[in-house]
Structure formats: C-alpha cells, structure tokens
Scaffold this motif. Sequence first.
Motif, PDB file in Angstrom:
ATOM      1  N   ALA A 285     -33.863 -18.453-112.500  1.00 20.45           N
ATOM      2  CA  ALA A 285     -33.768 -19.700-113.261  1.00 20.45           C
ATOM      3  C   ALA A 285     -33.281 -19.409-114.678  1.00 20.45           C
ATOM      4  N   PRO A 286     -32.691 -20.382-115.358  1.00 20.43           N
ATOM      5  CA  PRO A 286     -32.332 -20.198-116.764  1.00 20.43           C
ATOM      6  C   PRO A 286     -33.583 -19.858-117.571  1.00 20.43           C
ATOM      7  N   LEU A 287     -33.458 -18.915-118.490  1.00 20.04           N
ATOM      8  CA  LEU A 287     -34.629 -18.439-119.229  1.00 20.04           C
ATOM      9  C   LEU A 287     -35.373 -19.576-119.923  1.00 20.04           C
ATOM     10  N   LEU A 288     -34.662 -20.465-120.571  1.00 25.66           N
ATOM     11  CA  LEU A 288     -35.332 -21.534-121.318  1.00 25.66           C
ATOM     12  C   LEU A 288     -35.954 -22.587-120.408  1.00 25.66           C
ATOM     13  N   LYS A 289     -35.631 -22.532-119.108  1.00 25.47           N
ATOM     14  CA  LYS A 289     -36.262 -23.436-118.152  1.00 25.47           C
ATOM     15  C   LYS A 289     -37.394 -22.760-117.378  1.00 25.47           C
ATOM     16  N   ASP A 345     -49.844 -13.011-106.184  1.00 26.99           N
ATOM     17  CA  ASP A 345     -49.620 -14.419-106.528  1.00 26.99           C
ATOM     18  C   ASP A 345     -49.702 -14.489-108.047  1.00 26.99           C
ATOM     19  N   HIS A 346     -48.594 -14.075-108.682  1.00 23.13           N
ATOM     20  CA  HIS A 346     -48.587 -13.859-110.137  1.00 23.13           C
ATOM     21  C   HIS A 346     -47.928 -15.029-110.849  1.00 23.13           C
ATOM     22  N   HIS A 347     -48.546 -15.478-111.925  1.00 21.05           N
ATOM     23  CA  HIS A 347     -47.984 -16.553-112.744  1.00 21.05           C
ATOM     24  C   HIS A 347     -47.579 -15.966-114.089  1.00 21.05           C
ATOM     25  N   GLY A 348     -46.274 -15.885-114.327  1.00 19.07           N
ATOM     26  CA  GLY A 348     -45.768 -15.269-115.544  1.00 19.07           C
ATOM     27  C   GLY A 348     -44.618 -16.043-116.139  1.00 19.07           C
ATOM     28  N   VAL A 349     -43.756 -15.343-116.855  1.00 14.30           N
ATOM     29  CA  VAL A 349     -42.592 -15.971-117.483  1.00 14.30           C
ATOM     30  C   VAL A 349     -41.721 -16.653-116.429  1.00 14.30           C
ATOM     31  N   LEU A 350     -41.551 -16.009-115.288  1.00 12.11           N
ATOM     32  CA  LEU A 350     -40.677 -16.527-114.233  1.00 12.11           C
ATOM     33  C   LEU A 350     -41.282 -17.694-113.473  1.00 12.11           C
ATOM     34  N   GLY A 351     -42.561 -17.947-113.666  1.00  7.89           N
ATOM     35  CA  GLY A 351     -43.278 -18.935-112.870  1.00  7.89           C
ATOM     36  C   GLY A 351     -44.165 -18.214-111.866  1.00  7.89           C
ATOM     37  N   GLU A 352     -44.298 -18.783-110.682  1.00 10.89           N
ATOM     38  CA  GLU A 352     -45.137 -18.166-109.655  1.00 10.89           C
ATOM     39  C   GLU A 352     -44.318 -17.182-108.824  1.00 10.89           C
ATOM     40  N   THR A 353     -44.853 -15.971-108.642  1.00  3.21           N
ATOM     41  CA  THR A 353     -44.193 -14.951-107.841  1.00  3.21           C
ATOM     42  C   THR A 353     -45.067 -14.566-106.661  1.00  3.21           C
ATOM     43  N   GLN A 354     -44.521 -14.732-105.472  1.00  4.97           N
ATOM     44  CA  GLN A 354     -45.134 -14.267-104.233  1.00  4.97           C
ATOM     45  C   GLN A 354     -44.055 -13.529-103.439  1.00  4.97           C
ATOM     46  N   PHE A 355     -44.473 -12.570-102.623  1.00 10.00           N
ATOM     47  CA  PHE A 355     -43.529 -11.769-101.854  1.00 10.00           C
ATOM     48  C   PHE A 355     -43.657 -12.019-100.360  1.00 10.00           C
ATOM     49  N   ASP A 356     -42.541 -11.875 -99.654  1.00  9.04           N
ATOM     50  CA  ASP A 356     -42.603 -11.923 -98.203  1.00  9.04           C
ATOM     51  C   ASP A 356     -42.881 -10.518 -97.665  1.00  9.04           C
ATOM     52  N   ALA A 357     -42.833 -10.356 -96.364  1.00  4.56           N
ATOM     53  CA  ALA A 357     -43.213  -9.081 -95.745  1.00  4.56           C
ATOM     54  C   ALA A 357     -42.271  -7.942 -96.104  1.00  4.56           C
ATOM     55  N   LYS A 358     -41.040  -8.264 -96.513  1.00  3.86           N
ATOM     56  CA  LYS A 358     -40.077  -7.226 -96.875  1.00  3.86           C
ATOM     57  C   LYS A 358     -40.171  -6.814 -98.342  1.00  3.86           C
ATOM     58  N   GLY A 359     -40.852  -7.627 -99.160  1.00  5.21           N
ATOM     59  CA  GLY A 359     -40.900  -7.361-100.590  1.00  5.21           C
ATOM     60  C   GLY A 359     -39.959  -8.228-101.389  1.00  5.21           C
ATOM     61  N   ASP A 360     -39.335  -9.209-100.728  1.00  4.91           N
ATOM     62  CA  ASP A 360     -38.474 -10.174-101.408  1.00  4.91           C
ATOM     63  C   ASP A 360     -39.291 -11.379-101.854  1.00  4.91           C
ATOM     64  N   LEU A 361     -38.730 -12.157-102.775  1.00  8.88           N
ATOM     65  CA  LEU A 361     -39.393 -13.371-103.226  1.00  8.88           C
ATOM     66  C   LEU A 361     -39.500 -14.386-102.093  1.00  8.88           C
ATOM     67  N   ARG A 362     -40.641 -15.039-102.029  1.00 11.11           N
ATOM     68  CA  ARG A 362     -40.780 -16.134-101.057  1.00 11.11           C
ATOM     69  C   ARG A 362     -39.896 -17.315-101.443  1.00 11.11           C
ATOM     70  N   HIS A 363     -39.752 -17.515-102.744  1.00 15.44           N
ATOM     71  CA  HIS A 363     -38.959 -18.656-103.229  1.00 15.44           C
ATOM     72  C   HIS A 363     -38.003 -18.161-104.308  1.00 15.44           C
ATOM     73  N   GLY A 364     -36.727 -17.983-103.930  1.00 12.82           N
ATOM     74  CA  GLY A 364     -35.726 -17.544-104.886  1.00 12.82           C
ATOM     75  C   GLY A 364     -35.046 -18.723-105.560  1.00 12.82           C
ATOM     76  N   VAL A 365     -34.455 -18.460-106.719  1.00 14.07           N
ATOM     77  CA  VAL A 365     -33.732 -19.484-107.478  1.00 14.07           C
ATOM     78  C   VAL A 365     -32.376 -18.919-107.886  1.00 14.07           C
ATOM     79  N   ILE A 366     -31.316 -19.719-107.716  1.00 10.49           N
ATOM     80  CA  ILE A 366     -29.975 -19.336-108.138  1.00 10.49           C
ATOM     81  C   ILE A 366     -29.492 -20.365-109.164  1.00 10.49           C
ATOM     82  N   SER A 367     -29.010 -19.886-110.303  1.00 12.82           N
ATOM     83  CA  SER A 367     -28.445 -20.769-111.325  1.00 12.82           C
ATOM     84  C   SER A 367     -26.933 -20.580-111.379  1.00 12.82           C
TER      85      SER A 367
END
Length: 384
Positions: A285-289, A345-367
Amino acid sequence: MSKSTALGRELATVGIFAALAAAHAGVARADDTVKIGEAAPVTGPASYLGKDTENGARLAIEEINQAGLTIGGKKITLVFDAQDDAGDPRQATQVAQKLVDDKVAAVVGHMQSGSTIPASKIYSDAGIVQVSPSATNPAYTQQGFKTAYRVVATDAQQGPTLADYAANTMKIHTVAIVDDSTAYGQGLAVEFEKQAKADGITVLSHDATNDKAVDFRAILTKIKGEKPDAIMYGGLDGTGGPFAKQAKQLGIAVKVLAGDGLCADDLAKLAGDAADDVVCSIAGAPLLKMPDGPAFVERYKKRFGYAPVLNSPFAYDAVGIIVDAMKRAQSTEPDKILAAMPATDHHGVLGETQFDAKGDLRHGVISLYKYVGGKQTLLSVVEK
C-alpha cells in the motif's frame, strides 16, 4: 596480627568477591543481548534502496530497545547485525553464512529476489527465520523452506495486476517485454506475460538485457519496428530509468510498464522527462495510506534526516514480527521463534500481517502509479 589488620583484610576479600559478583552479573546481562541480522545492498546501483531497508530495521530495533523488551522474564537488548550483500547472489550466500555464524536469532532480508533465494537455503539449513521485506519472486516461498517469510505481495500478484491494468484500463492490445535477467526482473516479466496473454494482449517480443547495461538502443530500435502499444520492463530503476529515457529519445511514444524496482519517487533523476511515460506497480500500500504510515514517516525523518524511500516500513514491520514471535514463544531461541511464526497476527505500520502456509501474506496489496511532471502519482490500490 591486630584486629584492625585482620578486619581490613576481611573487608578487602569481601570487596574482591563483590567485584567478581558484579563482573559476573555484567556477563549475565551480556548473555541477554540478542542479535537480529539484516542483509541488503548498501553498495552498488541499488544501494539507496538497501540503505532505506537497513534504516527501517534499525529504527525498529532502536525503538524496541528504548521501550524495553522482556522475554521469558529476562530483560533483552537487541543488537543490530547489518550486512551488505551488494545485490550479488554469491555475496548474499557469504553474508547469510556470516549471519548464521554470528548466531543471529532471525534475519530481515534479503532485499532483492536474486539475493534472497540463494541465501534462503543457508537460513533453512540453520533453522533461522528469514523475513524478506521486499523479495517478490514467487520461487522464494515455493521451495518449501519453513524458515522463509515475506511481508510484500509476490510477482504472481504484482505482474498480473499490472497486466490487468494495461488491458482493462489502458486498453493496450500489443506489448513488447524486456527484462534484466535477474530473478526479480525476469520473474516479474514472466508473470506479467502470462496474464497479458490471458487478457488478450499480443506479446510481440520478449528480450533480455542485464542489470548492468547502460545502452539499450539496439533492443529499442528493434522494438520500435514492432510498433507496440506499450513496453513492459522488468528490472530496477538503475537500468529502467535510462531504458525509458532512451526509448523517448528514439521517438518511441508509448508507455513503459514496470514493477516496484522501477517505481521510485525520484525516477525522474534517471529517466528525465521520460518518467512521465512510466506506469508502475508497487507490492504494498502507499506509505501514507498505511495505518501507521504518517507517524512512521515523521519518526524516520527525525532519526535519519530525510524521508523514507520504499522498503523501510516493510523492514520495520519485519523486525516487529520477529519480536512478536519471540514474545509469544517466550524465547529468543531460533527454533522457538520459528515455531511461533505461522500463528503471526501482527499489527504494525503495514496494517495487519498474517501468513499462509508457504510464508506469503494472506492478503497482499498492489499499488499502481503514474508520473506527472516527474512526480509519482497514485492511480489505484488493488487488494489481492
């Protein structure tokens, strides 16, 4: 012997034991320091991105130490072990082995896919968690290593999003593709090409250059003869900027589509007014968003004297995710950290981060961005 002399010797002996005890306590405190490794290119053409990555991790560690960290009833001080991989796969493996030998608890890195992927086997063999803030090639987490994680969307999401935008919004019918032969650039170009074809775009050609090239006129002259509606370039801004500039100089009046390696705020420094011909994507996501984006920008600027570039918020959260795993495991041992990572289930600058079984984001964002007068301008944000 007088009583006063005996008493003096007794007090001296007590003093020696007290000093030894104090020294021993100092050693005990030193044992409660925990190293966090970090690897990115701080030399070479991508050094400004690498330094931004390093800064993000450094800021997180400094803030955590300032706030105080207790794990398993012990006060912990994090020690930052930053290494330069120069964006070179061979050096990356050497750096990875050094970090393993340094007995780091976990690693933030590497920055580029071409460095991250070869280094990942070394961390896997050592059982050390690796969280990349920016490697987007899908192959990184497709190897089956339990230690491999990333906090950005993959090229399997970024490439298709860029292709979809080209087909559906830009109404592109034909495209020429060029990649820089790196794991990142080639991987992004391949994912773009697959989706472009699925979207009905005709791929006229797919050429390869390299990540140290400076003259693209031969490839571009050939592409000019093909008359594409757009050109897709897979690579970093160090080559992509001159590529776009030379395309404009040759009179190729089409958009250059690219990924996050090219999508820098100061692209105009390398591309000149050809920056306005670029449409690019960023895996995030855009940093300011971002939820804590504006506050992060202010803290970053206060600490380093200039604004974040690209990867720093991702590296910052990578540290936070590692420390969160330590807290949940109540341990700083690498195997315990590794065991705690899947439940993140981490809440940080990026928002909420969770991983799938491979180690990828459960919910990715493309800007998606364009440039107006050389200034990066947001087009849209796509959740994957």
